[in-house]
Design a protein around this motif. Structure first.
Motif, short mmCIF file in Angstrom:
data_model
loop_
_atom_site.label_atom_id
_atom_site.label_comp_id
_atom_site.label_asym_id
_atom_site.label_seq_id
_atom_site.Cartn_x
_atom_site.Cartn_y
_atom_site.Cartn_z
N ASN A 94 54.69 32.42 42.00
CA ASN A 94 53.60 31.72 41.49
C ASN A 94 52.27 32.48 41.53
O ASN A 94 51.34 32.00 41.40
N ASP A 151 51.28 34.20 44.33
CA ASP A 151 50.72 34.29 45.52
C ASP A 151 51.28 35.50 46.43
O ASP A 151 52.15 36.24 45.95
N TRP A 168 51.61 37.45 50.07
CA TRP A 168 51.82 37.07 51.30
C TRP A 168 51.59 38.01 52.55
O TRP A 168 51.74 39.38 52.01
N ARG A 188 48.15 33.80 53.01
CA ARG A 188 48.64 33.52 51.46
C ARG A 188 47.30 33.70 50.72
O ARG A 188 46.17 32.92 51.18
N THR A 193 46.54 32.98 46.81
CA THR A 193 47.06 32.34 45.67
C THR A 193 46.09 33.22 44.36
O THR A 193 45.48 34.08 44.57
N LYS A 194 46.93 32.81 43.20
CA LYS A 194 46.62 33.68 41.97
C LYS A 194 45.07 33.22 41.81
O LYS A 194 44.24 34.05 40.78
N GLU A 195 44.81 32.09 42.22
CA GLU A 195 43.26 31.98 42.00
C GLU A 195 42.27 32.56 43.01
O GLU A 195 41.00 32.21 42.91
#
Length: 536
Positions: free
Chosen positions: A380, A382, A384, A396, A398-400
């Protein structure tokens, strides 16, 4: 091809090489004439230096299958034993020659020991006691980083002047290149200690076998540990400190960072063993720590000593470097392990923050998590990371662009990590002697105790059966953890100083590694006898 797909997708663990034909078989007997289990039998292609390493089983039998036509030397490696090699073995077609070995006892060498054994057996001084391991500053600064003692120190008898020169190189080139420092007092302390341990007047006996503690430190392996095989390629390292990892590109070539003053990104052709070197256009130590191919055929790499990332175009040999920008407070950022995500962005661990580079804008962004080490692409979008501190979290992004931190129950210094096909995260706890598991959905941790004194897990990988593999830095073993049962099978490694840092799975399902202190790049597979499917 996305690295995430390569590492986390359809992972096959190969049991044979598909294109080769010849087979070498035979038996190994001990000095008493009985079958000998656990000797490495090594078939070396004398033309390209590619080797296949297998183990003799409980009946003393071994088999090395699927060898290409070439001239071979077949020899034995068994700690404390020797046997005459078979040289000039010319294989053609589907030949099946057989060679037997009878072992003779020979003294165990200090360079044969694993790191844990060395910490227990090497002489103590007023300033240093290696048996305390992580409490001893020499152990922490030397034996858990670039190398241990076997190949660099114990392989020969040193003079004090020789050791002084070696430590000077470590201070000025390796540590200095990484932005660190060593005081004059610390310099003299290290020279004095290593001279005591490995100089001409060292108080240690000629062989560690002479010490009464040695026998209790020898760990045994069962029959289930004998069906591992290693295919290895010789990595010429004329500038010292060899390969750091090996990862496949879309054309089946393996890309290798040549660390230290190597200043090269190296391409290996697994079919021919040919190495193609792409050198940086300067002599100053760059510290190329990590290299990965991108979907467009370029290769991204880190220059850890200079805080830069680089982009290599193999077709044109052009190298472009990008200096990681400083944080708002002026702190210098680092570059350690590199990955590319599905949007083509470049992520690197290291230093006081996670760094992300956008090749389109040529700008770096930073995320507030320091001392990051492991770095993998997840699901998705991410990304890590591990934070290699005693109380370090798993991070992590995120793509946001949202950073979250998750803290394992054990303060074990998380080091490397992988994301499983179900989206959960596996990580090695180097000082905690555990393998950790984290479920992002429930934010629950589970930890697995590992066998042996100082399991020291480092590299970690996941095979197609979702078994978790890790290397033991101090025990010189390759190990497989069954997540369902917690059972660990330990496998011998054909060299001392295993020095595996990362595992990458290729398109054929073979799990690749590099062992820098042995100047080897290779992969491993199950070497079951015909008709057997043990450990699958």
């Amino acid at each position: 091809m996305r690295l995430a797909s390569q590492v986390l997708g359809s992972l096959a663990f190969m049991t044979a090489l598909p294109i080769f034909a010849a087979t070498i078989t035979g038996t190994v007997k001990g000095p008493d004439g009985k079958p000998f289990m656990g000797a490495f039998v090594i078939a070396e292609n004398t033309q390209n230096k590619m080797t296949v390493n297998v183990l003799s089983d409980a009946q003393g039998r071994y088999h090395i299958a699927n060898l290409p036509a070439a001239n071979y030397a077949v020899r034995i490696r068994a700690i404390g034993y020797k046997s005459d090699p078979h040289a000039g073995v010319q294989l053609t077609g589907d030949q099946k020659p057989s060679f037997d070995f009878t072992l003779q006892k020979t003294p165990v060498r200090w360079s044969d020991l694993n790191t844990f054994q060395g910490t227990q057996l090497l002489p103590k001084t007023k300033a240093h006691d290696l048996s305390k391991r992580y409490q001893d500053n020499f152990f922490q600064s030397c034996l858990i980083s670039c190398h241990s003692f076997q190949s660099q120190m114990a392989s020969k008898t040193w003079t004090e002047d020789g050791l002084r020169t070696a430590v000077k190189y470590m201070r000025e080139v390796i540590i200095g290149g990484e932005g660190g420092s060593m005081t004059d007092e610390r310099f003299e302390d290290i020279v004095a200690f290593i001279t005591n341990e490995f100089g001409p007047n060292s108080p240690k006996p000629q062989s560690p076998e002479e010490l009464p503690e040695y026998k209790s430190l020898v760990r045994s392996f069962g029959p289930r540990s004998m069906n591992i095989a290693y295919v290895e390629y010789d990595f010429g390292a004329p500038k010292g400190l060899g390969p750091w990892s090996a990862v496949e590109d879309k054309n089946g070539m393996m890309w290798i960072p040549y660390y230290g003053r190597g200043n090269e990104v190296v391409r290996l052709n697994p079919k021919t063993a040919e190495l193609t070197r792409f050198a940086l256009p300067f002599a100053k130590t760059a510290g190329i720590h990590s290299a990965v191919p991108a979907p467009d055929g370029t290769v991204w790499f880190t220059e850890a000593a200079m805080g830069k990332i680089g982009r290599l175009n193999p077709a044109t040999k052009e190298i472009v470097e990008y200096q990681n920008s400083a944080l708002p407070d002026g702190r210098r950022t680092g570059t350690h392990t590199v990955r590319t995500d599905e949007k083509g962005r470049i992520w690197t661990s290291g230093g006081p923050a996670i760094s992300m580079f956008d090749p389109l804008t040529k700008e770096f962004s930073h995320f507030d998590l320091g001392a990051t080490y492991g770095n993998v692409v997840g699901q998705n979008g991410d990304e890590w990371f591990t934070s290699f501190r005693n109380d370090g979290p798993i991070g992590r992004v995120t793509k946001e662009g949202v950073l979250s931190k998750f803290y394992p129950p054990t303060k074990g210094k998380p080091q490397r990590l992988q994301v499983d096909s179900d989206g959960t995260v596996w990580f090695s706890e180097r000082f905690g002697n555990r393998i950790g598991h984290f479920d992002p959905k429930t934010e629950a941790f589970k930890e697995f105790e590992l066998p042996g004194p100082s399991a020291s897990p480092y590299a970690i990988g996941i095979d197609r059966n979702r078994m978790v593999w890790y290397s033991s830095h101090e025990q010189d073993t390759l190990n497989r953890l069954d997540p369902k049962t917690g059972e660990v099978i330990e496998y011998p490694f054909p060299h001392s100083e295993i020095s595996m840092r990362e595992f990458f799975v290729d398109s054929q399902g073979r799990m690749w590694y590099a062992s820098s202190d042995n100047n080897k790049v290779g992969y491993f597979y199950f070497n079951d006898a015909p008709g057997e499917t043990a450990n699958k």
